[in-house]
Design an enzyme around this catalytic site. Structure first.
Site, PDB file in Angstrom:
ATOM      1  N   TYR A 180       0.838  -1.204   0.000  1.00 39.35           N
ATOM      2  CA  TYR A 180       0.000   0.000   0.000  1.00 39.35           C
ATOM      3  C   TYR A 180       0.873   1.255   0.000  1.00 39.35           C
ATOM      4  O   TYR A 180       0.588   2.230  -0.701  1.00 39.35           O
ATOM      5  CB  TYR A 180      -0.911  -0.027   1.224  1.00 39.35           C
ATOM      6  N   TRP A 224      -5.830   0.014  13.055  1.00 39.77           N
ATOM      7  CA  TRP A 224      -6.854   0.973  13.458  1.00 39.77           C
ATOM      8  C   TRP A 224      -7.833   0.391  14.470  1.00 39.77           C
ATOM      9  O   TRP A 224      -8.852   1.014  14.777  1.00 39.77           O
ATOM     10  CB  TRP A 224      -7.626   1.482  12.226  1.00 39.77           C
TER      11      TRP A 224
END
Length: 290
Positions: A180, A224
């Site tokens: 990513y 997260w």
């Protein structure tokens, strides 16, 4: 249509296809948003439609995409179009863009939002090579193919805006999300290269980092877990809408961050030199690359 030799025209701004949200910039024209069936793409489709744009949504999942676009049309009164396609498939992208042009008209705003994430938080050498590369392809090849299909028509009309969804991982690599990080850095380089090639035209290109928006993708990322300070998706929509309205043209080829950047400040600021662009930092005054 703008003929060869004509100067730039101001962005097309007017109320059309329904009333915009209270206090929101009224827009018109056609937007094409990839990754439109859920997450940030879904918010962008709804926000742009509510401001008066006709919106085409592109995603791989045809059934879910059709339902999302129908919901947006019903809520906003805007004209929408669901176009199932894989952004990494050249023929599918070309066919999808041709369909948008035929059914809605030429694209005024392209938002390259589609992309996937690393399958697991792991170092590069433990990643599955095919999945790792598919992450890079989804962001870089996808945005390249969309730009290749859309931008020539913008150049022909001398009008258009392109937004590439960036990320803080593009400027600060996360070792557990190497694919990513590589993909988002590559996308930023492509944005700058495209902006340079379009210099002098009324076609502008921007990197927009959305911050950490509460989406199925971010919820699936272990980093997260337990996070609560989400960036409101409305901030992303407001920033992209300001770009579509031609209010931030001086930032073309540069990195903007929803939820952190103040729109009023951005509108009033003209960046100099390489501000908000990827560059090597010199190690000192004697650095030969300084």
């Amino acid at each position: 249509m703008v003929k060869e030799g004509e100067g730039p025209r101001p962005p097309h701004r007017s109320q059309a296809r329904g009333e915009p949200l209270d206090g929101a910039t009224a827009l018109s024209g056609v937007a094409l948003v990839t990754g439109a069936s859920s997450g940030i793409g879904r918010h962008l489709v709804a926000g742009l439609a509510a401001r008066g744009m006709a919106v085409a949504g592109l995603a791989r999942s045809g059934e879910r995409l059709a339902a999302a676009m129908a919901e947006v049309a019903a809520a906003s009164g805007a004209q929408t179009l669901a176009v199932p396609a894989d952004v990494t498939d050249r023929a599918a992208v070309d066919e999808a863009v041709a369909r948008v042009r035929e059914e809605l008209g030429p694209v005024d705003l392209l938002v390259n939002n589609a992309g996937v994430i690393d399958a697991a938080e792991e170092p590069l050498w433990e990643a599955d090579p095919d999945q790792w590369w598919s992450v890079v392809e989804s962001h870089v090849r996808g945005a390249f193919l969309l730009a290749r299909a859309v931008v020539p028509w913008m150049v022909l009309r001398n009008r258009g805006r392109v937004v590439d969804l960036a990320s803080g991982m593009g400027v600060r690599a996360r070792p557990e999300y190497s694919a990513y990080s590589v993909a988002k850095t590559g996308l930023m380089r492509m944005t700058e290269a495209l902006a340079g090639a379009l210099e002098g035209l009324d076609v502008r290109v921007f990197d927009v980092a959305p911050g950490v928006v509460d989406t199925p993708m971010t919820r699936a990322m272990p980093m997260w877990r337990g996070f609560s300070d989400w960036t409101p998706p409305e901030r992303v929509v407001e920033l992209v809408a300001a770009i579509a309205a031609g209010e931030l043209d001086q930032w073309s080829g540069r990195f903007l961050r929803a939820g952190a950047d103040d729109l009023a400040v951005l509108r009033a600021t003209t960046p100099a030199d390489a501000a908000r662009q990827l560059r090597l930092r010199p190690y000192g005054d004697d650095d030969p690359l300084a």
